[in-house]
Design a protein around this motif. Structure first.
Motif, PDB file in Angstrom:
ATOM      1  N   ALA A  87      75.785  25.276 -91.664  1.00  0.00           N
ATOM      2  CA  ALA A  87      76.521  24.878 -92.873  1.00  0.00           C
ATOM      3  C   ALA A  87      77.788  24.155 -92.425  1.00  0.00           C
ATOM      4  CB  ALA A  87      76.864  26.078 -93.740  1.00  0.00           C
ATOM      5  N   ASP A  88      78.324  23.318 -93.314  1.00  0.00           N
ATOM      6  CA  ASP A  88      79.424  22.410 -92.954  1.00  0.00           C
ATOM      7  C   ASP A  88      80.156  22.056 -94.244  1.00  0.00           C
ATOM      8  OD1 ASP A  88      80.960  20.328 -91.819  1.00  0.00           O
ATOM      9  OD2 ASP A  88      79.261  18.955 -91.656  1.00  0.00           O
ATOM     10  N   ALA A  89      81.471  22.237 -94.269  1.00  0.00           N
ATOM     11  CA  ALA A  89      82.224  21.893 -95.481  1.00  0.00           C
ATOM     12  C   ALA A  89      83.697  21.670 -95.135  1.00  0.00           C
ATOM     13  CB  ALA A  89      82.109  22.991 -96.534  1.00  0.00           C
ATOM     14  N   GLY A 110      78.212  11.305 -94.975  1.00  0.00           N
ATOM     15  CA  GLY A 110      77.615  12.627 -94.927  1.00  0.00           C
ATOM     16  C   GLY A 110      76.260  12.558 -94.230  1.00  0.00           C
ATOM     17  N   HIS A 111      75.495  13.664 -94.332  1.00  0.00           N
ATOM     18  CA  HIS A 111      74.312  13.795 -93.483  1.00  0.00           C
ATOM     19  C   HIS A 111      73.402  14.901 -93.985  1.00  0.00           C
ATOM     20  CE1 HIS A 111      76.576  17.245 -91.767  1.00  0.00           C
ATOM     21  NE2 HIS A 111      77.620  16.464 -92.000  1.00  0.00           N
ATOM     22  N   GLY A 112      72.122  14.788 -93.619  1.00  0.00           N
ATOM     23  CA  GLY A 112      71.248  15.933 -93.763  1.00  0.00           C
ATOM     24  C   GLY A 112      71.730  17.053 -92.856  1.00  0.00           C
ATOM     25  N   MET A 157      73.442  20.404 -87.188  1.00  0.00           N
ATOM     26  CA  MET A 157      74.531  20.048 -88.112  1.00  0.00           C
ATOM     27  C   MET A 157      74.299  18.669 -88.708  1.00  0.00           C
ATOM     28  SD  MET A 157      78.638  20.168 -87.583  1.00  0.00           S
ATOM     29  CE  MET A 157      78.676  19.428 -85.978  1.00  0.00           C
ATOM     30  N   HIS A 158      73.866  17.743 -87.865  1.00  0.00           N
ATOM     31  CA  HIS A 158      73.666  16.369 -88.326  1.00  0.00           C
ATOM     32  C   HIS A 158      72.193  16.014 -88.236  1.00  0.00           C
ATOM     33  CE1 HIS A 158      78.082  15.576 -87.118  1.00  0.00           C
ATOM     34  NE2 HIS A 158      77.998  15.888 -88.396  1.00  0.00           N
ATOM     35  N   GLU A 159      71.559  15.901 -89.372  1.00  0.00           N
ATOM     36  CA  GLU A 159      70.157  15.488 -89.433  1.00  0.00           C
ATOM     37  C   GLU A 159      70.053  14.252 -90.322  1.00  0.00           C
ATOM     38  OE1 GLU A 159      67.667  18.715 -90.711  1.00  0.00           O
ATOM     39  OE2 GLU A 159      68.190  19.987 -89.004  1.00  0.00           O
ATOM     40  N   LEU A 217      71.806  18.514 -98.261  1.00  0.00           N
ATOM     41  CA  LEU A 217      72.662  17.445 -97.737  1.00  0.00           C
ATOM     42  C   LEU A 217      74.100  17.924 -97.642  1.00  0.00           C
ATOM     43  CD1 LEU A 217      71.409  14.425 -99.920  1.00  0.00           C
ATOM     44  CD2 LEU A 217      70.606  15.098 -97.635  1.00  0.00           C
ATOM     45  N   ALA A 218      74.805  17.457 -96.605  1.00  0.00           N
ATOM     46  CA  ALA A 218      76.262  17.611 -96.533  1.00  0.00           C
ATOM     47  C   ALA A 218      76.862  16.309 -97.080  1.00  0.00           C
ATOM     48  CB  ALA A 218      76.710  17.854 -95.108  1.00  0.00           C
ATOM     49  N   ILE A 219      77.517  16.441 -98.221  1.00  0.00           N
ATOM     50  CA  ILE A 219      78.114  15.277 -98.885  1.00  0.00           C
ATOM     51  C   ILE A 219      79.610  15.321 -98.614  1.00  0.00           C
ATOM     52  CG2 ILE A 219      78.422  14.088-101.087  1.00  0.00           C
ATOM     53  CD1 ILE A 219      76.045  15.734-102.160  1.00  0.00           C
ATOM     54  N   GLU A 220      80.188  14.227 -98.122  1.00  0.00           N
ATOM     55  CA  GLU A 220      81.575  14.319 -97.673  1.00  0.00           C
ATOM     56  C   GLU A 220      82.383  13.042 -97.882  1.00  0.00           C
ATOM     57  OE1 GLU A 220      82.107  14.918 -93.442  1.00  0.00           O
ATOM     58  OE2 GLU A 220      79.952  14.969 -93.172  1.00  0.00           O
ATOM     59  N   PRO A 221      82.872  12.848 -99.119  1.00  0.00           N
ATOM     60  CA  PRO A 221      83.751  11.702 -99.338  1.00  0.00           C
ATOM     61  C   PRO A 221      85.016  11.765 -98.483  1.00  0.00           C
ATOM     62  CG  PRO A 221      83.655  13.120-101.288  1.00  0.00           C
ATOM     63  CD  PRO A 221      82.604  13.592-100.346  1.00  0.00           C
ATOM     64  N   SER A 261      86.705  15.798 -98.444  1.00  0.00           N
ATOM     65  CA  SER A 261      86.175  16.964 -99.145  1.00  0.00           C
ATOM     66  C   SER A 261      84.669  16.999 -98.921  1.00  0.00           C
ATOM     67  CB  SER A 261      86.525  16.849-100.633  1.00  0.00           C
ATOM     68  OG  SER A 261      86.210  18.031-101.315  1.00  0.00           O
ATOM     69  N   GLU A 262      84.124  18.154 -98.582  1.00  0.00           N
ATOM     70  CA  GLU A 262      82.708  18.230 -98.212  1.00  0.00           C
ATOM     71  C   GLU A 262      82.102  19.554 -98.642  1.00  0.00           C
ATOM     72  OE1 GLU A 262      82.091  18.285 -93.944  1.00  0.00           O
ATOM     73  OE2 GLU A 262      79.957  17.832 -94.140  1.00  0.00           O
ATOM     74  N   HIS A 263      80.850  19.488 -99.103  1.00  0.00           N
ATOM     75  CA  HIS A 263      80.051  20.692 -99.289  1.00  0.00           C
ATOM     76  C   HIS A 263      78.637  20.467 -98.770  1.00  0.00           C
ATOM     77  CE1 HIS A 263      82.473  23.646-101.368  1.00  0.00           C
ATOM     78  NE2 HIS A 263      82.800  22.817-102.346  1.00  0.00           N
TER      79      HIS A 263
HETATM   80 CO    CO Z   1      79.656  17.018 -92.280  1.00  0.00          CO
END
Ligand code: CO
Ligand code: MF3
Length: 252
Positions: A108-110, A171-173, A178-180, A202-206, A235-237
């Motif tokens: 997980a990543d945020a 962002g990324h899968g 962590m990064h897919e 997905l990790a969405i991160e504006p 900001s990321e979730h």
């Molecule tokens: Co990320």
């Protein structure tokens, strides 16, 4: 690959990612509570390490391409990937804190951006717009939408406020690593791109800057700064698409 969509996770797999997400959420809560004038970014990293250890999780940041910490701490003009250290946070600064964790092999990543003490109205607006752009993107995480809808949602909120989506970072899968695939751009065309399906995560991160979309990387090979020194927020979730719509995995 042509004809292949974004990998779909089972309910059981998403349940484990939710546990990793809870650890990240706790890292957020604990670091946020410690942000005040006089604290160093290394102090915040220490808190992140304590949470990971207390929860029996492991860090996906530490050792990633040689990265030396469990969080990224990115003050003011730093966009992302600031290395925690002796930098002292002062009244009026902003700081972006990016955290990740692995539980039973799932990631997980945020990230969030917070003010230090009292901040200017313009700094608060930067944070609010960044958070709103992430919220708008999360709303688009529905079966049948496309990846372009997600990026378009970010871009629309940011540009309506006269701010800049940072160029060159996405962002990324996320899942077993962590990064897919796929990359998740913060810009896009509605109705275009890969189709979103239940089970996608997905990790969405504006990343949003006040003065310019352009960045530079410092000599430490990590710290990404705005080219003009203007302030930036992140900001990321980590977000799963379920039968009931989007589920943010990185909340308490
Ligand atoms: Co990320
Ligand atoms: N969490 C960041 C991302 O959102 C990556 C951090 S790179 C690290 O993609 F080296 F600090 F781990």
């Amino acid at each position: 690959m042509i004809g292949r969509g974004i990998v779909r996770r089972s309910r059981d797999e998403i349940a484990v990612m939710r546990r990793a997400g809870r650890v990240v959420a706790e890292m957020h809560e604990r670091t946020r509570a410690a942000i005040r004038p006089g604290v160093t970014t290394a102090d915040l990293d220490r808190i992140g390490r304590d949470v990971i250890e207390a929860r029996g999780a492991t860090s996906n940041f530490l050792g990633y391409h040689g990265y030396p910490a469990v969080i990224c701490a990115s003050p003011d003009e730093v966009v992302v990937h600031g290395i925690p250290g002796a930098r002292v946070l002062d009244e009026g600064d902003i700081v972006s804190i990016d955290c990740g964790a692995i539980v039973d092999g799932w990631h997980a990543d945020a990230a969030y951006t917070a003010g230090v003490g009292t901040i200017s109205a313009e700094a608060q607006r930067l944070i609010d717009v960044t958070d709103r752009s992430l919220a708008a993107a999360i709303e688009r995480m529905v079966e049948g939408n496309r990846l372009g809808d997600v990026g378009h949602a970010v871009q629309t909120v940011v540009e309506a406020e006269g701010l800049h989506v940072v160029d060159g970072y996405t962002g990324h899968g996320i899942g077993r690593a962590m990064h897919e695939d796929p990359t998740v751009p913060n810009v896009g065309w509605p109705g275009r791109g890969l189709k979103l399906r239940v089970g996608n995560v997905l990790a969405i991160e504006p990343m949003v800057a006040v003065g310019t979309p352009d960045t530079d990387v410092l000599d430490d090979d990590w710290t990404v700064v705005t080219l003009d020194g203007s302030w930036a927020a992140h900001s990321e979730h980590t977000v799963a698409i379920t039968d009931d719509g989007p589920e943010v995995l990185t909340l308490p």
